[in-house]
Write a protein that holds these residues in place. Structure first.
Motif, PDB file in Angstrom:
ATOM      1  N   PRO A   1     -10.819  -4.372 -12.084  1.00  0.00           N
ATOM      2  CA  PRO A   1     -10.141  -5.384 -11.250  1.00  0.00           C
ATOM      3  C   PRO A   1      -9.285  -4.775 -10.142  1.00  0.00           C
ATOM      4  CG  PRO A   1      -9.088  -5.212 -13.406  1.00  0.00           C
ATOM      5  CD  PRO A   1     -10.337  -4.401 -13.477  1.00  0.00           C
ATOM      6  N   LEU A   2      -8.616  -3.651 -10.426  1.00  0.00           N
ATOM      7  CA  LEU A   2      -7.743  -3.047  -9.420  1.00  0.00           C
ATOM      8  C   LEU A   2      -8.510  -2.710  -8.151  1.00  0.00           C
ATOM      9  CD1 LEU A   2      -5.031  -1.830  -8.545  1.00  0.00           C
ATOM     10  CD2 LEU A   2      -5.723   0.302  -9.660  1.00  0.00           C
TER      11      LEU A   2
ATOM     12  N   TRP B   1      -2.506  -5.265  -8.018  1.00  0.00           N
ATOM     13  CA  TRP B   1      -1.866  -4.786  -9.238  1.00  0.00           C
ATOM     14  C   TRP B   1      -1.441  -5.959 -10.106  1.00  0.00           C
ATOM     15  CZ3 TRP B   1      -1.043  -2.669  -4.371  1.00  0.00           C
ATOM     16  CH2 TRP B   1      -1.530  -1.374  -4.195  1.00  0.00           C
ATOM     17  N   LYS B   2      -2.220  -6.230 -11.143  1.00  0.00           N
ATOM     18  CA  LYS B   2      -1.978  -7.375 -12.024  1.00  0.00           C
ATOM     19  C   LYS B   2      -1.971  -6.926 -13.486  1.00  0.00           C
ATOM     20  CE  LYS B   2      -4.713 -10.418  -8.988  1.00  0.00           C
ATOM     21  NZ  LYS B   2      -3.621 -11.251  -8.455  1.00  0.00           N
TER      22      LYS B   2
ATOM     23  N   THR C   1      -1.544   2.062 -15.513  1.00  0.00           N
ATOM     24  CA  THR C   1      -2.268   3.319 -15.300  1.00  0.00           C
ATOM     25  C   THR C   1      -1.892   3.998 -13.990  1.00  0.00           C
ATOM     26  OG1 THR C   1      -4.134   2.175 -14.240  1.00  0.00           O
ATOM     27  CG2 THR C   1      -4.228   2.469 -16.637  1.00  0.00           C
ATOM     28  N   GLY C   2      -0.827   3.527 -13.346  1.00  0.00           N
ATOM     29  CA  GLY C   2      -0.400   4.110 -12.083  1.00  0.00           C
ATOM     30  C   GLY C   2      -0.979   3.363 -10.894  1.00  0.00           C
ATOM     31  N   PRO C   3      -0.441   3.595  -9.697  1.00  0.00           N
ATOM     32  CA  PRO C   3      -0.866   2.828  -8.522  1.00  0.00           C
ATOM     33  C   PRO C   3      -2.231   3.204  -7.971  1.00  0.00           C
ATOM     34  CG  PRO C   3       0.792   4.443  -7.918  1.00  0.00           C
ATOM     35  CD  PRO C   3       0.696   4.487  -9.408  1.00  0.00           C
ATOM     36  N   HIS C   4      -2.725   4.416  -8.280  1.00  0.00           N
ATOM     37  CA  HIS C   4      -4.024   4.870  -7.757  1.00  0.00           C
ATOM     38  C   HIS C   4      -4.060   4.753  -6.225  1.00  0.00           C
ATOM     39  CE1 HIS C   4      -5.847   5.051 -11.809  1.00  0.00           C
ATOM     40  NE2 HIS C   4      -5.168   3.940 -12.046  1.00  0.00           N
ATOM     41  N   TRP C   5      -3.058   5.314  -5.576  1.00  0.00           N
ATOM     42  CA  TRP C   5      -2.885   5.108  -4.141  1.00  0.00           C
ATOM     43  C   TRP C   5      -4.121   5.472  -3.329  1.00  0.00           C
ATOM     44  CZ3 TRP C   5       0.690   1.947  -2.984  1.00  0.00           C
ATOM     45  CH2 TRP C   5       1.947   1.949  -3.605  1.00  0.00           C
TER      46      TRP C   5
END
Length: 329
Positions: free
Chosen positions: A129-130, A277-278, A300-304
């Motif tokens: 989803p992210l 981010w949900k 799991t972190g922002p995964h920028w």
């Protein structure tokens, strides 16, 4: 993108004579029809995602007003159009009156997306989803920026309409979901409401189905070819279209800039729904995750790198679609 302007008040858009074919049947080349088909696919792909509207894609691709004009021309008056010439000529006159070739290729594109992409997008929504929300977030942000640049001579009225559209979309996006098993009459009603949302940029038809507790039922019916459900929803959609598009055409023809401001507000408000981010109510990640959190609060972190890259990809694609629609116009 330059969105086509409506006729000026002293230049009424009177309908063309029935024997003068000025519509798609003689004007559009096979290459242009293929372009309509591709734009239909893009609309279908957007409508599958609960939070993104196919109307947004139509608006940014430069076919929104043509779509509204075509749909609003469907009605009892077509019988009079047919009777004037009768037979095959009458049928062709009706075909031209509703811009049916344009609608046909657009619907074929939308149907292709539903048949080929529904399973893929559902899988990504459930499992990644992210990343898929990041892509659509970038797409929607770019759409808002492009449409804001198209609104001429901002004034208090247009600013208020933009704010009203934004607040309304935020409220709709924040409503609790219904989970009851829908009946066929209820699915008819849900289809009528959802199609109105699909036509409105920024308000997702699939999200309306989700709010009404009918999204999973409809998606499953498409997968399993449950025609009783499919036909019921389609009947509701046709009814909603016939009732809604005439009002929208009237607004676009008389208050174009004000209506564009309102529609852009709808799209901006939908950013609440497509925020990447949900988490769920317990702060975990699963298919029930609907609560927005800040990127650094994501489990799991922002995964920028990936999220920003996908946002940029969505923005680039919608910018290319806008350029294509502008070039076609």
């Amino acid at each position: 993108m330059t969105v086509p302007q409506p006729p000026l008040p002293n230049e009424p858009s009177a309908p063309q004579p029935l024997d003068q074919d000025t519509t798609l049947t003689t004007r559009d080349t096979p290459k242009q029809l293929f372009g309509v088909y591709i734009k239909g696919m893009a609309m279908g792909a957007a409508d599958i995602v609960p939070g993104v509207s196919g109307g947004t894609i139509a608006l940014i691709a430069g076919i929104y007003e043509r779509l509204i004009n075509a749909l609003s021309s469907i009605g009892p008056n077509l019988w009079q159009v047919f009777r004037q010439q009768g037979g095959l000529k009458g049928l062709m006159a009706v075909w031209r009156q509703v811009d049916a070739t344009f609608l046909l290729f657009l619907l074929l594109g939308i149907a292709t997306s539903f048949a080929t992409l529904a399973g893929i997008i559902k899988y990504l929504l459930d499992n990644e989803p992210l990343f898929i929300w990041s892509f659509f977030f970038g797409l929607v942000v770019a759409t808002v920026l492009i449409l804001l640049s198209e609104i001429e001579r901002w004034n208090i009225g247009r600013a208020v309409l933009f704010a009203v559209g934004l607040v309304f979309a935020v409220i709709v996006s924040s409503l609790p979901l219904l989970t009851a098993t829908p009946s066929l009459p209820y699915l008819f009603f849900a289809g009528a409401i959802a199609i109105c949302a699909m036509i409105l940029p920024g308000i997702s038809g699939s999200f309306i189905l989700l709010l009404l507790g009918a999204y999973d039922t409809v998606l499953e019916a498409v997968h399993t070819l449950n025609f009783s459900i499919i036909l019921t929803v389609m009947a509701g959609m046709v009814t909603g279209l016939l009732l809604f598009t005439r009002a929208l055409k009237w607004l676009l023809s008389r208050y174009y800039q004000a209506t564009l401001a309102l529609l852009t507000g709808f799209i901006a408000g939908s950013l609440v729904k497509v925020w990447p981010w949900k988490v769920d109510a317990l702060g975990a990640l699963n298919s029930e995750a609907v609560t927005n959190v800040m990127p650094w609060q994501y489990p799991t972190g922002p995964h920028w790198l990936i999220t920003i890259g996908l946002m940029l990809l969505g923005a680039v694609l919608v910018s290319l679609l806008s350029w294509w629609g502008n070039r076609r116009s």
